[in-house]
Write a protein that holds these residues in place. Structure first.
Motif, PDB file in Angstrom:
ATOM      1  N   GLY A  16       0.803  -1.210   0.000  1.00 21.17           N
ATOM      2  CA  GLY A  16       0.000   0.000   0.000  1.00 21.17           C
ATOM      3  C   GLY A  16       0.840   1.266   0.000  1.00 21.17           C
ATOM      4  O   GLY A  16       2.070   1.223  -0.094  1.00 21.17           O
ATOM      5  N   SER A  17       0.130   2.390   0.126  1.00 22.06           N
ATOM      6  CA  SER A  17       0.780   3.702   0.068  1.00 22.06           C
ATOM      7  C   SER A  17       0.316   4.592   1.215  1.00 22.06           C
ATOM      8  O   SER A  17      -0.804   4.439   1.718  1.00 22.06           O
ATOM      9  N   ARG A  19       1.023   8.973   2.479  1.00 25.23           N
ATOM     10  CA  ARG A  19       1.738  10.228   2.271  1.00 25.23           C
ATOM     11  C   ARG A  19       1.867  10.947   3.604  1.00 25.23           C
ATOM     12  O   ARG A  19       0.850  11.274   4.231  1.00 25.23           O
ATOM     13  N   ARG A  67      10.769   3.826  -4.384  1.00 31.24           N
ATOM     14  CA  ARG A  67       9.464   3.623  -3.726  1.00 31.24           C
ATOM     15  C   ARG A  67       8.960   4.882  -3.040  1.00 31.24           C
ATOM     16  O   ARG A  67       7.753   5.114  -2.987  1.00 31.24           O
ATOM     17  N   PHE A  68       9.869   5.670  -2.483  1.00 29.10           N
ATOM     18  CA  PHE A  68       9.495   6.883  -1.751  1.00 29.10           C
ATOM     19  C   PHE A  68       9.891   8.116  -2.562  1.00 29.10           C
ATOM     20  O   PHE A  68      10.894   8.113  -3.276  1.00 29.10           O
ATOM     21  N   GLN A  82       5.945  10.797   0.017  1.00 29.09           N
ATOM     22  CA  GLN A  82       5.027   9.836  -0.594  1.00 29.09           C
ATOM     23  C   GLN A  82       5.682   8.470  -0.537  1.00 29.09           C
ATOM     24  O   GLN A  82       6.788   8.283  -1.063  1.00 29.09           O
ATOM     25  N   MET A  83       5.000   7.529   0.085  1.00 30.84           N
ATOM     26  CA  MET A  83       5.551   6.192   0.284  1.00 30.84           C
ATOM     27  C   MET A  83       4.676   5.180  -0.450  1.00 30.84           C
ATOM     28  O   MET A  83       3.502   5.023  -0.107  1.00 30.84           O
ATOM     29  N   ASN A  84       5.238   4.541  -1.434  1.00 33.49           N
ATOM     30  CA  ASN A  84       4.539   3.523  -2.215  1.00 33.49           C
ATOM     31  C   ASN A  84       5.189   2.160  -2.018  1.00 33.49           C
ATOM     32  O   ASN A  84       6.323   2.072  -1.554  1.00 33.49           O
ATOM     33  N   SER A  85       4.468   1.130  -2.394  1.00 35.59           N
ATOM     34  CA  SER A  85       4.984  -0.247  -2.297  1.00 35.59           C
ATOM     35  C   SER A  85       5.572  -0.510  -0.919  1.00 35.59           C
ATOM     36  O   SER A  85       6.689  -1.038  -0.785  1.00 35.59           O
ATOM     37  N   LEU A  86       4.815  -0.163   0.094  1.00 36.11           N
ATOM     38  CA  LEU A  86       5.311  -0.283   1.463  1.00 36.11           C
ATOM     39  C   LEU A  86       5.540  -1.729   1.854  1.00 36.11           C
ATOM     40  O   LEU A  86       4.818  -2.637   1.420  1.00 36.11           O
TER      41      LEU A  86
END
Length: 123
Positions: A16-17, A19, A67-68, A82-86
């Motif tokens: 998940g993501s 912010r 990812r970030f 922004q943090m993706n693919s946590l």
């Protein structure tokens, strides 16, 4: 003098993501380089990402590269992460930090810190 307040943390599933936001007080926000650090239970605080005063330069830890994304809006005195693919290993308290001049990955170079926001990634 700069005061920093983080927000946006929470619980998210792996993949998940989220912010994160860091709101800064003071009229000289645009003269500060900003960074995000994190600290997991039982571990030392580690560098995540940094951004220059203008937003033109950014720097990431290898563990989050791709990812970030760190960004800033000087008109709103705010820096974002922004943090993706946590991943579960991203679980930590995330801190915003500010320093005059150029940015660093060394936490000791930052004189201003927020209170932190918890990010928990479940597997």
């Amino acid at each position: 003098q700069v005061q920093l307040v983080e927000s946006g943390g929470g619980l998210v599933q792996a993949g998940g993501s989220l912010r994160l936001s860091c709101a800064a007080s003071g009229r000289t926000f645009s003269s500060y380089a900003m960074a995000w650090f994190r600290q997991a239970p039982g571990k030392e605080r580690e560098f995540v990402a940094a951004i220059s005063w203008s937003g033109g330069s950014t720097y990431y830890a290898d563990s989050v590269k791709g990812r970030f994304t760190i960004s800033r809006d000087n008109a709103k005195n705010t820096v974002y992460l922004q943090m993706n693919s946590l991943k579960p290993e991203d679980t930590a308290v995330y801190y915003c930090a500010a320093t005059k001049g150029v940015y660093y990955s060394d936490a000791d170079q930052y004189g201003y810190w927020g209170q932190g926001t918890q990010v928990t990634v479940s597997s």
